[in-house]
Write a protein that holds these residues in place. Structure first.
Motif, PDB file in Angstrom:
ATOM      1  N   ARG A 211       0.974  -1.099  -0.030  1.00 17.13           N
ATOM      2  CA  ARG A 211       0.035  -0.074  -0.045  1.00 17.13           C
ATOM      3  C   ARG A 211       0.908   1.343   0.053  1.00 17.13           C
ATOM      4  NH1 ARG A 211      -3.903   0.029   5.125  1.00 17.13           N
ATOM      5  NH2 ARG A 211      -2.091  -1.238   5.944  1.00 17.13           N
ATOM      6  N   VAL A 212       0.476   2.457  -0.727  1.00 11.98           N
ATOM      7  CA  VAL A 212       0.968   3.617  -0.578  1.00 11.98           C
ATOM      8  C   VAL A 212       0.373   4.542   0.356  1.00 11.98           C
ATOM      9  CG1 VAL A 212       2.251   5.363  -1.932  1.00 11.98           C
ATOM     10  CG2 VAL A 212       1.955   3.153  -2.831  1.00 11.98           C
ATOM     11  N   VAL A 213       1.092   5.157   1.251  1.00 14.93           N
ATOM     12  CA  VAL A 213       0.354   6.125   1.878  1.00 14.93           C
ATOM     13  C   VAL A 213       0.692   7.666   1.485  1.00 14.93           C
ATOM     14  CG1 VAL A 213       0.090   6.934   4.354  1.00 14.93           C
ATOM     15  CG2 VAL A 213       0.246   4.589   3.866  1.00 14.93           C
ATOM     16  N   PHE A 214      -0.327   8.525   1.351  1.00 14.36           N
ATOM     17  CA  PHE A 214       0.133   9.749   1.009  1.00 14.36           C
ATOM     18  C   PHE A 214      -0.228  10.803   2.161  1.00 14.36           C
ATOM     19  CE2 PHE A 214      -1.189  13.998  -0.753  1.00 14.36           C
ATOM     20  CZ  PHE A 214      -0.037  14.249  -1.303  1.00 14.36           C
ATOM     21  N   MET A 215       0.651  11.669   2.486  1.00 17.93           N
ATOM     22  CA  MET A 215       0.519  12.513   3.809  1.00 17.93           C
ATOM     23  C   MET A 215       0.685  13.881   3.147  1.00 17.93           C
ATOM     24  SD  MET A 215       2.303  10.749   6.719  1.00 17.93           S
ATOM     25  CE  MET A 215       1.681  12.142   7.929  1.00 17.93           C
ATOM     26  N   ASP A 216      -0.056  14.511   3.864  1.00 20.32           N
ATOM     27  CA  ASP A 216       0.196  16.280   3.743  1.00 20.32           C
ATOM     28  C   ASP A 216      -0.360  16.840   4.720  1.00 20.32           C
ATOM     29  OD1 ASP A 216       0.912  18.522   2.107  1.00 20.32           O
ATOM     30  OD2 ASP A 216      -1.210  18.853   1.598  1.00 20.32           O
ATOM     31  N   ALA A 217       0.359  17.760   5.168  1.00 18.35           N
ATOM     32  CA  ALA A 217       0.045  18.712   6.555  1.00 18.35           C
ATOM     33  C   ALA A 217      -0.157  18.118   7.466  1.00 18.35           C
ATOM     34  CB  ALA A 217      -0.927  19.766   5.958  1.00 18.35           C
ATOM     35  N   GLY A 218       0.469  16.835   7.766  1.00 18.08           N
ATOM     36  CA  GLY A 218       0.238  16.098   9.084  1.00 18.08           C
ATOM     37  C   GLY A 218      -0.967  15.222   9.126  1.00 18.08           C
ATOM     38  N   GLN A 219      -1.639  14.906   7.938  1.00 24.53           N
ATOM     39  CA  GLN A 219      -2.697  14.164   7.849  1.00 24.53           C
ATOM     40  C   GLN A 219      -2.525  12.900   6.638  1.00 24.53           C
ATOM     41  OE1 GLN A 219      -6.556  16.176   7.932  1.00 24.53           O
ATOM     42  NE2 GLN A 219      -5.541  17.690   7.005  1.00 24.53           N
ATOM     43  N   ILE A 220      -2.865  11.718   7.029  1.00 22.25           N
ATOM     44  CA  ILE A 220      -3.118  10.778   5.732  1.00 22.25           C
ATOM     45  C   ILE A 220      -4.137  11.395   4.863  1.00 22.25           C
ATOM     46  CG2 ILE A 220      -3.433   8.401   5.149  1.00 22.25           C
ATOM     47  CD1 ILE A 220      -2.005   7.747   7.887  1.00 22.25           C
ATOM     48  N   LEU A 221      -3.878  11.483   3.670  1.00 20.87           N
ATOM     49  CA  LEU A 221      -4.865  11.868   3.027  1.00 20.87           C
ATOM     50  C   LEU A 221      -5.403  10.621   1.900  1.00 20.87           C
ATOM     51  CD1 LEU A 221      -4.052  15.441   1.473  1.00 20.87           C
ATOM     52  CD2 LEU A 221      -5.225  14.916   3.341  1.00 20.87           C
ATOM     53  N   GLU A 222      -4.723   9.654   1.531  1.00 16.64           N
ATOM     54  CA  GLU A 222      -5.120   8.610   0.694  1.00 16.64           C
ATOM     55  C   GLU A 222      -4.199   7.421   1.060  1.00 16.64           C
ATOM     56  OE1 GLU A 222      -5.649   9.901  -3.215  1.00 16.64           O
ATOM     57  OE2 GLU A 222      -5.968   7.815  -3.730  1.00 16.64           O
ATOM     58  N   ALA A 227      -0.943   0.182  -7.681  1.00 20.01           N
ATOM     59  CA  ALA A 227      -1.587   0.113  -9.039  1.00 20.01           C
ATOM     60  C   ALA A 227      -2.562   1.508  -9.071  1.00 20.01           C
ATOM     61  CB  ALA A 227      -2.169  -1.066  -9.260  1.00 20.01           C
ATOM     62  N   GLN A 228      -3.640   0.993  -8.160  1.00 21.76           N
ATOM     63  CA  GLN A 228      -4.579   2.042  -7.712  1.00 21.76           C
ATOM     64  C   GLN A 228      -4.208   3.588  -7.629  1.00 21.76           C
ATOM     65  OE1 GLN A 228      -7.650   0.910  -5.268  1.00 21.76           O
ATOM     66  NE2 GLN A 228      -8.433   2.885  -5.174  1.00 21.76           N
ATOM     67  N   PHE A 229      -3.201   3.644  -6.598  1.00 22.37           N
ATOM     68  CA  PHE A 229      -2.551   5.084  -6.102  1.00 22.37           C
ATOM     69  C   PHE A 229      -1.935   5.723  -7.304  1.00 22.37           C
ATOM     70  CE2 PHE A 229       0.753   7.759  -4.702  1.00 22.37           C
ATOM     71  CZ  PHE A 229      -0.003   8.347  -3.495  1.00 22.37           C
ATOM     72  N   PHE A 230      -1.060   5.115  -8.355  1.00 18.22           N
ATOM     73  CA  PHE A 230      -0.631   5.861  -9.189  1.00 18.22           C
ATOM     74  C   PHE A 230      -1.681   6.017 -10.561  1.00 18.22           C
ATOM     75  CE2 PHE A 230       3.218   4.363  -7.126  1.00 18.22           C
ATOM     76  CZ  PHE A 230       3.809   5.427  -6.791  1.00 18.22           C
ATOM     77  N   ALA A 231      -2.393   4.981 -10.944  1.00 15.35           N
ATOM     78  CA  ALA A 231      -3.211   5.187 -11.860  1.00 15.35           C
ATOM     79  C   ALA A 231      -4.545   6.163 -11.770  1.00 15.35           C
ATOM     80  CB  ALA A 231      -3.778   3.722 -12.312  1.00 15.35           C
ATOM     81  N   SER A 232      -5.173   5.803 -10.513  1.00 17.60           N
ATOM     82  CA  SER A 232      -6.209   6.538 -10.365  1.00 17.60           C
ATOM     83  C   SER A 232      -6.425   7.097  -8.986  1.00 17.60           C
ATOM     84  CB  SER A 232      -7.458   6.001 -10.610  1.00 17.60           C
ATOM     85  OG  SER A 232      -7.419   4.895  -9.963  1.00 17.60           O
ATOM     86  N   PRO A 233      -5.496   8.412  -8.670  1.00 18.47           N
ATOM     87  CA  PRO A 233      -5.381   8.853  -7.206  1.00 18.47           C
ATOM     88  C   PRO A 233      -6.706   9.553  -6.881  1.00 18.47           C
ATOM     89  CG  PRO A 233      -3.996  10.039  -8.708  1.00 18.47           C
ATOM     90  CD  PRO A 233      -4.303   8.701  -9.497  1.00 18.47           C
ATOM     91  N   GLN A 234      -7.405   9.314  -5.822  1.00 14.52           N
ATOM     92  CA  GLN A 234      -8.728  10.064  -5.795  1.00 14.52           C
ATOM     93  C   GLN A 234      -8.689  11.389  -5.150  1.00 14.52           C
ATOM     94  OE1 GLN A 234     -11.507   7.908  -6.160  1.00 14.52           O
ATOM     95  NE2 GLN A 234      -9.536   6.685  -7.259  1.00 14.52           N
ATOM     96  N   HIS A 235      -7.617  11.521  -4.131  1.00  9.12           N
ATOM     97  CA  HIS A 235      -7.721  13.049  -3.531  1.00  9.12           C
ATOM     98  C   HIS A 235      -7.135  13.986  -4.380  1.00  9.12           C
ATOM     99  CE1 HIS A 235      -7.025  16.217  -0.589  1.00  9.12           C
ATOM    100  NE2 HIS A 235      -7.972  15.304   0.207  1.00  9.12           N
ATOM    101  N   GLU A 236      -7.671  15.192  -4.531  1.00 12.49           N
ATOM    102  CA  GLU A 236      -7.199  16.198  -5.204  1.00 12.49           C
ATOM    103  C   GLU A 236      -5.891  16.537  -5.152  1.00 12.49           C
ATOM    104  OE1 GLU A 236      -6.363  19.314  -7.712  1.00 12.49           O
ATOM    105  OE2 GLU A 236      -8.068  17.731  -7.664  1.00 12.49           O
ATOM    106  N   ARG A 237      -5.270  16.627  -3.912  1.00  9.52           N
ATOM    107  CA  ARG A 237      -3.962  16.874  -3.447  1.00  9.52           C
ATOM    108  C   ARG A 237      -2.997  15.914  -3.740  1.00  9.52           C
ATOM    109  NH1 ARG A 237       0.103  18.717  -2.986  1.00  9.52           N
ATOM    110  NH2 ARG A 237       1.313  19.529  -1.407  1.00  9.52           N
TER     111      ARG A 237
END
Lengths: 247, 371
Positions: A211-222, A227-237
Motif C-alpha cells: 500500500r502507498v500512504v500519501f500524507m500532507d500537512a500532518g494528515q493521511i490523505l490517501e 496500481a490504484q494509487f498511481f493510476a487513479s489517485p482519488q484525492h485532489e492533493r
C-alpha cells in the motif's frame, strides 16, 4: 488478541511541536509482512510519523501499538519495542569512531549480550548480504554514501528486527548509489520483512509496496495499493503531488 | 567556416583517448635566502633580529657556561656567572621540599610511579579498566608512601610534603576527579530536566566566575569556619577540593562544546538500536565528544598543571614554592634565575609532553577521516 495479527497500529495519533500541529489524527494499521511506502511533500509529517513508531518522537494523543504492545513513557516497553524495530536514517548515522564491524556488533554485544565471536559472525553474515564484507575493518568515513547506507541496513538487521523503518534512505545519495541501496531493500521485502518506508522513489513503491500512504500537512490523505494509487489517485492533493513527482 | 571544429567549442564531443595521468608539478619552494632577505622590510627585520641575537647569545653563553660556577659553595658564587652549583647542592630541596632527607627515596618512588603510569597510559589500546584501577591503586599507594605510618614507614605529616610530588599529586587528583565530575556537569547542563540543568549551570558559572586564588582561599579559610568545632580538614585536602572543583567547571564547558558539535542522529541511531541512555552516552556520545575537543581540552589540562603552583598562597609547598624556599638559605647569594630556569624546565617538559601527546592523539583518533 486481535492486535497480534498486525505489526503496527496507529490509532488517532496526534503530535504537536509547540503550537504546530505536526500529526493530525493518524490512523494506520500495518499487517505483519506488509510493505508500506509513505510519500508526500516535505514537512507533511512522514518522518515524524515513523519516528513515533520507535519513539524517537513522542506522540501526544492517541495510541501506538507495536506487535500488540502499547507505546507509553514506560522505558522498559520502549526498549522492548526498539529491539524489534530497526531503523535506517537519511543521513546513515553510522558511528564514525567505530569500524564497520564494530558498528554492527555494538548493539548485539551491549543490548543482547551476545558473545563477541558470535556477534562478529552474525555481523559478517549481514555484511555479506549487503555485499560489502570486505569493508568490515574500515571506518565509515572511508566508505561511499551508498556503502554507508548498506552498512546501516546491515547494522539494523543484526538485531533481527521484526519491523524495519526507512526514513528517506536514498535521499542523501548520488543517483548512481540509489540503486545499490534500493536493491538491498527489495531483497529484504522479498524475504517477507514488515517495512515502512518514507521515500520519494516511486519506482520502488510500484515494485514492492503493498500500500502507498500519501500524507500532507500532518494528515493521511490517501491510502491505496500502488496500481490504484498511481493510476487513479482519488484525492485532489494526491493528483497534484503525483503530477509534480511523475513526469 | 572550417569543417574541423576543435573539441573545446564542439557541441558534441566523445573522448577517444584517455588523457595521461601525470605527476603533480614540483612546488615552487622559496629559497631560504629569499625567505630571509626577499624584500627591504624582510631584510631589515632579519638583520635586526640577527643583531640582537649576536649580542644576547654570547652574553648568555658567558653567563651560563664560561663564567658559570659548577663547584664550590655559596662564596664561590659572586654573581658574575650562573651559580649552577646551587642547583647541584639544593636540587633535593627544590624537588622534594622539606620532606625528611633520610626518607627522600619515597618521593623519588612517587615520581617514578606517576611517570610509569603516565607512560603506560599513552597508547589508546591501554585504555582499559585495568589501567583505570592501576591509576586509582597507584594514587592511593602514592598517598600511603608519602604519608607513611604503616608498613614500617616513618610517618611524615602532609605539612612536610613538598616539591614535585605535590605538583604531580595535585594535578593527577584534580584532573582525575575533576574529569568525571566535568562529564556529569556537562551532561547535566544539556539535560531536559530543569532542576538538574539549573544546578549544573549555577555550579559551573559560579566557579568560572571566581579566580582560582579566591577559591583556594575559600577552601583554606572558609571551610574550617564552616565545619563544627574540633573538626579539621587537612590543608592538602582543602587545596585538592578547590582545584578539583575549578578543573571540573572548566573541563565541563570544554566538553559541552564537544557534546553540542555531535549531530543528534548519532544518539538517535544508538537509541533506535535499543541501547540505553547510559550505554548511548558512554559508547557513542562521550567518545566522539571528547575526541572532538582534544585541542581545547589539552589547553585546559596544561593550564591546570600550571595552576597547581597557586597553592603556595595557602601554604603548600609545591615545586615552585619549594624552589623559593630553597632560595632563602642565607649561605647562598640567592641565585633566582638559575632556580627558576630549573623549575621552568620541569614545567615545560610536562606541559610540552602533554601538548605533543595530544597532537598525536588527535591524529590517531581521526578514524580514517581524510580531512
Amino acid at each position: 488478541m486481535t492486535a497480534s495479527s498486525s505489526a503496527v497500529e496507529l490509532l488517532g495519533v496526534h503530535k504537536w511541536y509547540g503550537d504546530y500541529h505536526a500529526l493530525r489524527d493518524i490512523n494506520l494499521t500495518v499487517a505483519k509482512g506488509e510493505k508500506i511506502v509513505v510519500c508526500g511533500p516535505s514537512g507533511s509529517g512522514k518522518s515524524t510519523m515513523i519516528r513515533c513508531i520507535n519513539r524517537l518522537e513522542e506522540h501526544h494523543q492517541g495510541q501506538i501499538l507495536v506487535n500488540g504492545g502499547a507505546l507509553t513513557s514506560d522505558l522498559k516497553a520502549i526498549d522492548a519495542v526498539r529491539r524489534d524495530v530497526g531503523m535506517v536514517f537519511q543521513g546513515f548515522n553510522l558511528f564514525p569512531h567505530l569500524t564497520i564491524l564494530e558498528n554492527c556488533t555494538l548493539a548485539l554485544t551491549w543490548v543482547k549480550k551476545t558473545a563477541r565471536k558470535e556477534a562478529e559472525a552474525i555481523a559478517m553474515a549481514y555484511l555479506e548480504r549487503v555485499r560489502i564484507p570486505e569493508q568490515a575493518g574500515k571506518y565509515p568515513g572511508q566508505l561511499s554514501g551508498g556503502q554507508q547506507q548498506r552498512v546501516a541496513i546491515a547494522r539494523s538487521l543484526c538485531m533481527d528486527p521484526k519491523i524495519m523503518l526507512f526514513d528517506e534512505p536514498t535521499s542523501a545519495l548520488d543517483a548512481e548509489m540509489v540503486k545499490e541501496v534500493l536493491d538491498i531493500m527489495v531483497g529484504l521485502a522479498e524475504d517477507g520483512m514488515t517495512m515502512l518506508c518514507v521515500t520519494h522513489e516511486m519506482g520502488f513503491a510500484r515494485q514492492v509496496a503493498d500500500r502507498v500512504v500519501f500524507m500532507d500537512a500532518g494528515q493521511i490523505l490517501e491510502v491505496a495499493p500502488p496500481a490504484q494509487f498511481f493510476a487513479s489517485p482519488q484525492h485532489e492533493r494526491t493528483r497534484q503531488f503525483l503530477g509534480q513527482v511523475l513526469h | 567556416m572550417s569543417d574541423v571544429v576543435p573539441p573545446s567549442v564542439a557541441n558534441v564531443f566523445v573522448s577517444r583517448s584517455a588523457s595521461p595521468v601525470l605527476p603533480a608539478p614540483a612546488g615552487d619552494r622559496k629559497s631560504l635566502v629569499r625567505a630571509l632577505l626577499g624584500d627591504a622590510f624582510t631584510a631589515f627585520a632579519t638583520l635586526m633580529i640577527a643583531a640582537v641575537l649576536l649580542i644576547a647569545v654570547p652574553q648568555l653563553i658567558g653567563w651560563g657556561v664560561t663564567r658559570g660556577v659548577w663547584s664550590g659553595d655559596g662564596t664561590a658564587c659572586t654573581g658574575a656567572g650562573a651559580c649552577w652549583v646551587f642547583l647541584r647542592e639544593k636540587y633535593p630541596q627544590i624537588l622534594f621540599g622539606i620532606y625528611p632527607p633520610a626518607e627522600q627515596w619515597r618521593p623519588v618512588a612517587v615520581v617514578a610511579i606517576f611517570l610509569a603510569l603516565a607512560l603506560w597510559s599513552l597508547p589508546p589500546r591501554n585504555w582499559t579498566r585495568a589501567t583505570l584501577v592501576a591509576w586509582i591503586v597507584g594514587t592511593l599507594g602514592v598517598l600511603v608512601l608519602m604519608g607513611g605510618g604503616v608498613l614500617g614507614l616513618k610517618e611524615v605529616s602532609t605539612s612536610d610534603w613538598g616539591g614535585l610530588p605535590i605538583t604531580l599529586l595535585l594535578t593527577v587528583i584534580s584532573l582525575g576527579l575533576g574529569f568525571p565530575l566535568a562529564v556529569v556537569l556537562a551532561l547535566g547542563r544539556q539535560s531536559t530536566l530543569p532542576v538538574t540543568r539549573a544546578i549544573c549551570v549555577v555550579v559551573i558559572e559560579i566557579v568560572r566566575g571566581l579566580p582560582l586564588l579566591s577559591i583556594l582561599y575559600v577552601a583554606a579559610i572558609m571551610l574550617p569556619i564552616m565545619l563544627p568545632d574540633g573538626m579539621t580538614i587537612d590543608k592538602l585536602l582543602r587545596a585538592l577540593v578547590a582545584l578539583t572543583v575549578f578543573s571540573a567547571a572548566y573541563l565541563a564547558e570544554v566538553l559541552r562544546g564537544g557534546l553540542q558539535a555531535l549531530p543528534p542522529g548519532q544518539s538517535e541511531a544508538a537509541r533506535a538500536l535499543g541501547l540505553s541512555w547510559l550505554q548511548t552516552t558512554r559508547l557513542i556520545v562521550l567518545p566522539q565528544a571528547i575526541a572532538k575537543v582534544i585541542p581545547p581540552l589539552t589547553n585546559t589540562v596544561v593550564v591546570i598543571v600550571k595552576n597547581t603552583s597557586l597553592v603556595l598562597v595557602v601554604g603548600l609547598f609545591d615545586l615552585l614554592s619549594s624552589g623559593r624556599a630553597a632560595l632563602s638559605d642565607p649561605a647562598w647569594p640567592g641565585p633566582y634565575a638559575e632556580t627558576y630556569l630549573f623549575i621552568a624546565l620541569i614545567y615545560f617538559v610536562i606541559c610540552f609532553g602533554v601538548s605533543r601527546y595530544a597532537l598525536w592523539l588527535e591524529r590517531r583518533l581521526s578514524f580514517g577521516a581524510t580531512r
